[in-house]
Design a protein around this motif. Structure first.
Motif, PDB file in Angstrom:
ATOM      1  N   MET A   1      42.047  15.116-125.647  1.00  0.00           N
ATOM      2  CA  MET A   1      41.240  14.998-124.421  1.00  0.00           C
ATOM      3  C   MET A   1      41.321  13.580-123.895  1.00  0.00           C
ATOM      4  SD  MET A   1      37.159  15.657-123.844  1.00  0.00           S
ATOM      5  CE  MET A   1      36.705  14.160-124.714  1.00  0.00           C
ATOM      6  N   LYS A   2      41.571  13.459-122.595  1.00  0.00           N
ATOM      7  CA  LYS A   2      41.678  12.140-121.981  1.00  0.00           C
ATOM      8  C   LYS A   2      40.306  11.507-121.884  1.00  0.00           C
ATOM      9  CE  LYS A   2      43.542   9.784-117.939  1.00  0.00           C
ATOM     10  NZ  LYS A   2      44.319   8.842-118.776  1.00  0.00           N
ATOM     11  N   GLY A   3      40.236  10.224-122.220  1.00  0.00           N
ATOM     12  CA  GLY A   3      38.978   9.510-122.200  1.00  0.00           C
ATOM     13  C   GLY A   3      38.590   9.051-120.798  1.00  0.00           C
ATOM     14  N   LEU A   4      37.484   8.321-120.717  1.00  0.00           N
ATOM     15  CA  LEU A   4      36.959   7.827-119.450  1.00  0.00           C
ATOM     16  C   LEU A   4      37.062   6.311-119.399  1.00  0.00           C
ATOM     17  CD1 LEU A   4      33.687   9.969-119.210  1.00  0.00           C
ATOM     18  CD2 LEU A   4      35.891  10.435-118.117  1.00  0.00           C
ATOM     19  N   TYR A   5      37.355   5.791-118.212  1.00  0.00           N
ATOM     20  CA  TYR A   5      37.384   4.343-118.005  1.00  0.00           C
ATOM     21  C   TYR A   5      36.024   3.883-117.497  1.00  0.00           C
ATOM     22  CZ  TYR A   5      42.447   4.489-118.562  1.00  0.00           C
ATOM     23  OH  TYR A   5      43.712   4.657-119.064  1.00  0.00           O
ATOM     24  N   LEU A   6      34.978   4.243-118.186  1.00  0.00           N
ATOM     25  CA  LEU A   6      33.612   3.892-117.792  1.00  0.00           C
ATOM     26  C   LEU A   6      32.931   3.182-118.956  1.00  0.00           C
ATOM     27  CD1 LEU A   6      32.437   7.114-115.908  1.00  0.00           C
ATOM     28  CD2 LEU A   6      32.993   4.898-114.903  1.00  0.00           C
ATOM     29  N   VAL A   7      32.836   1.865-118.854  1.00  0.00           N
ATOM     30  CA  VAL A   7      32.151   1.105-119.886  1.00  0.00           C
ATOM     31  C   VAL A   7      30.656   0.987-119.583  1.00  0.00           C
ATOM     32  CG1 VAL A   7      32.389  -1.210-118.861  1.00  0.00           C
ATOM     33  CG2 VAL A   7      32.460  -0.933-121.358  1.00  0.00           C
ATOM     34  N   GLU A   8      30.255   1.357-118.359  1.00  0.00           N
ATOM     35  CA  GLU A   8      28.855   1.225-117.961  1.00  0.00           C
ATOM     36  C   GLU A   8      27.896   2.012-118.852  1.00  0.00           C
ATOM     37  OE1 GLU A   8      31.179  -0.100-114.429  1.00  0.00           O
ATOM     38  OE2 GLU A   8      31.337   1.500-115.914  1.00  0.00           O
ATOM     39  N   PRO A   9      28.213   3.271-119.247  1.00  0.00           N
ATOM     40  CA  PRO A   9      27.288   3.969-120.162  1.00  0.00           C
ATOM     41  C   PRO A   9      27.102   3.243-121.490  1.00  0.00           C
ATOM     42  CG  PRO A   9      28.804   5.530-119.147  1.00  0.00           C
ATOM     43  CD  PRO A   9      29.292   4.163-118.788  1.00  0.00           C
ATOM     44  N   VAL A  10      28.143   2.591-121.969  1.00  0.00           N
ATOM     45  CA  VAL A  10      28.035   1.840-123.220  1.00  0.00           C
ATOM     46  C   VAL A  10      27.051   0.690-123.053  1.00  0.00           C
ATOM     47  CG1 VAL A  10      29.310   0.503-124.944  1.00  0.00           C
ATOM     48  CG2 VAL A  10      30.402   2.453-123.825  1.00  0.00           C
ATOM     49  N   VAL A  11      27.201  -0.055-121.965  1.00  0.00           N
ATOM     50  CA  VAL A  11      26.320  -1.196-121.718  1.00  0.00           C
ATOM     51  C   VAL A  11      24.889  -0.731-121.508  1.00  0.00           C
ATOM     52  CG1 VAL A  11      25.850  -3.113-120.143  1.00  0.00           C
ATOM     53  CG2 VAL A  11      28.201  -2.566-120.777  1.00  0.00           C
ATOM     54  N   ALA A  12      24.713   0.348-120.737  1.00  0.00           N
ATOM     55  CA  ALA A  12      23.363   0.824-120.423  1.00  0.00           C
ATOM     56  C   ALA A  12      22.626   1.283-121.679  1.00  0.00           C
ATOM     57  CB  ALA A  12      23.451   1.966-119.409  1.00  0.00           C
ATOM     58  N   LEU A  13      23.263   2.121-122.484  1.00  0.00           N
ATOM     59  CA  LEU A  13      22.591   2.639-123.679  1.00  0.00           C
ATOM     60  C   LEU A  13      22.395   1.546-124.721  1.00  0.00           C
ATOM     61  CD1 LEU A  13      21.380   5.259-124.649  1.00  0.00           C
ATOM     62  CD2 LEU A  13      23.567   5.863-125.687  1.00  0.00           C
ATOM     63  N   TYR A  14      23.348   0.629-124.798  1.00  0.00           N
ATOM     64  CA  TYR A  14      23.195  -0.493-125.721  1.00  0.00           C
ATOM     65  C   TYR A  14      21.996  -1.358-125.321  1.00  0.00           C
ATOM     66  CZ  TYR A  14      24.155  -4.835-128.224  1.00  0.00           C
ATOM     67  OH  TYR A  14      24.047  -5.951-129.013  1.00  0.00           O
ATOM     68  N   ALA A  15      21.873  -1.646-124.010  1.00  0.00           N
ATOM     69  CA  ALA A  15      20.757  -2.463-123.535  1.00  0.00           C
ATOM     70  C   ALA A  15      19.424  -1.787-123.823  1.00  0.00           C
ATOM     71  CB  ALA A  15      20.907  -2.726-122.034  1.00  0.00           C
ATOM     72  N   PHE A  16      19.362  -0.473-123.597  1.00  0.00           N
ATOM     73  CA  PHE A  16      18.113   0.247-123.856  1.00  0.00           C
ATOM     74  C   PHE A  16      17.741   0.184-125.329  1.00  0.00           C
ATOM     75  CE2 PHE A  16      15.840   4.108-125.075  1.00  0.00           C
ATOM     76  CZ  PHE A  16      14.760   4.066-124.198  1.00  0.00           C
ATOM     77  N   SER A  17      18.715   0.433-126.209  1.00  0.00           N
ATOM     78  CA  SER A  17      18.418   0.458-127.641  1.00  0.00           C
ATOM     79  C   SER A  17      18.076  -0.928-128.171  1.00  0.00           C
ATOM     80  CB  SER A  17      19.609   1.035-128.410  1.00  0.00           C
ATOM     81  OG  SER A  17      20.759   0.227-128.247  1.00  0.00           O
ATOM     82  N   ALA A  18      18.782  -1.948-127.692  1.00  0.00           N
ATOM     83  CA  ALA A  18      18.544  -3.304-128.180  1.00  0.00           C
ATOM     84  C   ALA A  18      17.175  -3.814-127.733  1.00  0.00           C
ATOM     85  CB  ALA A  18      19.647  -4.248-127.697  1.00  0.00           C
ATOM     86  N   TYR A  19      16.822  -3.573-126.462  1.00  0.00           N
ATOM     87  CA  TYR A  19      15.559  -4.095-125.950  1.00  0.00           C
ATOM     88  C   TYR A  19      14.376  -3.183-126.276  1.00  0.00           C
ATOM     89  CZ  TYR A  19      17.691  -8.025-123.608  1.00  0.00           C
ATOM     90  OH  TYR A  19      18.346  -9.201-123.352  1.00  0.00           O
TER      91      TYR A  19
END
Length: 480
Positions: A1-19
């Motif tokens: 399966m071809k992946g996505l060129y979207l790093v924004e979900p990674v940053v968003a969920l990381y920010a939520f979990s970290a903060y």
């Protein structure tokens, strides 16, 4: 399966979990130190905080309160200092090496380290272990790179995919996501803490980090094609040499004017980051202190309001970019925004005033996004990893040094002037402001040369560019 060129979900969920945990760590350490120093249970009330009740009590309780403030500040200092060196080295190595090995190596490994740190928080809280074990957990997380490595990898990922003004806006969008999601998380921490204790938010954060780790490994598509296994360098010393070679080439391949401009922009970035990170690292501790005496609910509201700074800064970048405003003007406005805001914080003695003090800071994130974009446009596409490795290294170093300096100053001045650190931050804004004047003179010639190239870059196709191009491209005018 071809992946996505979207790093924004990674940053968003990381920010939520970290903060979701970041505002709670200081409060958790604060409560544990209170129990150790006073040999009594930390008092919890719906309407008042510890210092408010200490004021209504005898002088001994007030002495305990000041001692807890000092010890909590020193605890933060120990954590920052011990994790600084490994975090700096790993950040510089991984993000620079991502030019060859791929950006995901600089994104996935920090996520693993953050997950290990959050699990350590959960273990210390649930099993009531020694609170100083968290210092060791911070050190363990730093061995995987930490926040600086993660953001360096993400910004380099975006630079691979975007060019021209799109890159400025997309980098600003990442900063906005960090702020907004951290604000949503911080707003819920006070209620979460009262409903489920510290274990609940720590567990929720760990689950979110598992999800974002799975996304980064299995769904996020790589933007850099790693070399064949036979061409890879198994020798660690060879990887280190390549890292320093990439950074050297980044400066050597640019002309003298561009090199001078790049160095000046890096100094502006680090000096502004020093003032910003140092002041914000002590905001929660300052709000716990008298005369504010905030509860965990108010701290959640305050942190969430601080997160709107990211939204307004993104709106400012978008509006000024659309109007064609000079990028250095955006940087100057952000610096002045921080200087005015920290000055207002220093003179705020009521809850209303400390909330309103966030208003002058609404544009204080703009310099980070604009400066990253400006520096990225000066160098080649194939050297983006080296640039963001250097920026992440400088940012992590600045965060640790500023935290050490500001925590030391706060511990020394909390008894007679707790707000002194915020006046210090406002005064330090003079340094990047002065450097901007030098950039105006240095960058004028470079901007004139780049104007034609920038107009062509904005009209380019939005297809994903190859990262192995050697010619510098996508440069915007720096002063127009």
């Amino acid at each position: 399966m071809k992946g996505l060129y979207l790093v924004e979900p990674v940053v968003a969920l990381y920010a939520f979990s970290a903060y979701l945990t970041y505002p709670l760590v200081q409060q958790y350490v604060y409560r544990r130190l209170w129990q150790q120093l006073t040999n009594s249970t930390y008092p919890v009330s719906d309407n008042t905080s510890t210092c408010a009740r200490a004021n209504a009590s005898d002088g001994r309780n007030r002495t305990y309160f000041q001692e807890v403030q000092e010890q909590a500040s020193l605890f933060s200092l120990y954590s920052q200092v011990l994790s600084a060196v490994p975090s700096l080295l790993v950040t510089l190595l991984l993000v620079a090496y991502s030019d060859r090995a791929g950006r995901k190596v600089a994104i996935v490994l920090p996520l693993v380290g953050t997950l290990l740190y959050t699990l350590s928080l959960l273990a210390v809280s649930y099993l009531n272990l020694n609170v100083y074990l968290l210092v060791g957990a911070t050190l363990l997380s730093a061995l995987f790179g930490g926040l600086g490595t993660f953001l360096g990898g993400c910004f380099a990922y975006v630079a691979d995919l975007s060019g021209g003004r799109r890159m400025t806006l997309r980098i600003a969008a990442l900063d906005m996501m960090i702020g907004l999601l951290s604000g949503v998380a911080s707003l819920s921490t006070g209620y979460f803490l009262r409903a489920a204790g510290f274990d609940g938010p720590f567990l929720t954060s760990a689950v979110c980090q598992v999800l974002v780790l799975l996304y980064a490994i299995f769904i996020l598509e790589e933007t850099v094609t790693p070399p064949d296994a036979g061409a890879a360098d198994p020798d660690g010393r060879s990887a280190v040499r390549q890292m320093f070679s990439a950074i050297y080439r980044m400066f050597a391949s640019t002309g003298p004017k561009r090199r001078t401009l790049l160095v000046l922009l890096i100094f502006i970035f680090t000096s502004f980051s020093f003032a910003y990170m140092g002041s914000f690292s002590l905001l929660v501790l300052y709000e716990l202190n008298e005369p504010l005496c905030w509860t965990e609910i108010l701290i959640g509201y305050g942190t969430a309001l601080s997160a709107t700074i990211f939204l307004f800064s993104f709106a400012g970048v978008a509006a000024f970019t659309y109007c064609g405003a000079p990028q250095l003007l955006m940087v100057l406005m952000g610096i002045l925004s921080l200087a005015v805001g920290t000055t207002v914080v220093a003179f705020s003695k009521t809850t209303l005033m400390i909330f309103l003090a966030r208003v002058p800071m609404f544009l204080s994130i703009m310099p980070f996004s604009v400066l990253r974009s400006m520096m990225s446009k000066i160098i080649c596409k194939s050297e983006q990893g080296a640039l963001f490795a250097l920026l992440s290294f400088a940012e992590v170093l600045t965060i640790n040094v500023s935290a050490a300096v500001f925590n030391t100053v706060y511990a020394a001045t909390v008894a007679w002037c707790p707000a002194f650190v915020f006046l210090l931050a406002a005064g330090l804004c003079v340094i990047p402001t002065a450097l901007l004047g030098v950039v105006c003179a240095t960058g004028a010639d470079v901007a004139a040369e780049d104007e034609a190239e920038a107009e062509a870059a904005d009209d380019e196709s939005e297809e994903r560019p190859q990262v192995d191009k050697d010619a510098p491209e996508d440069r915007d005018p720096l002063l127009s």
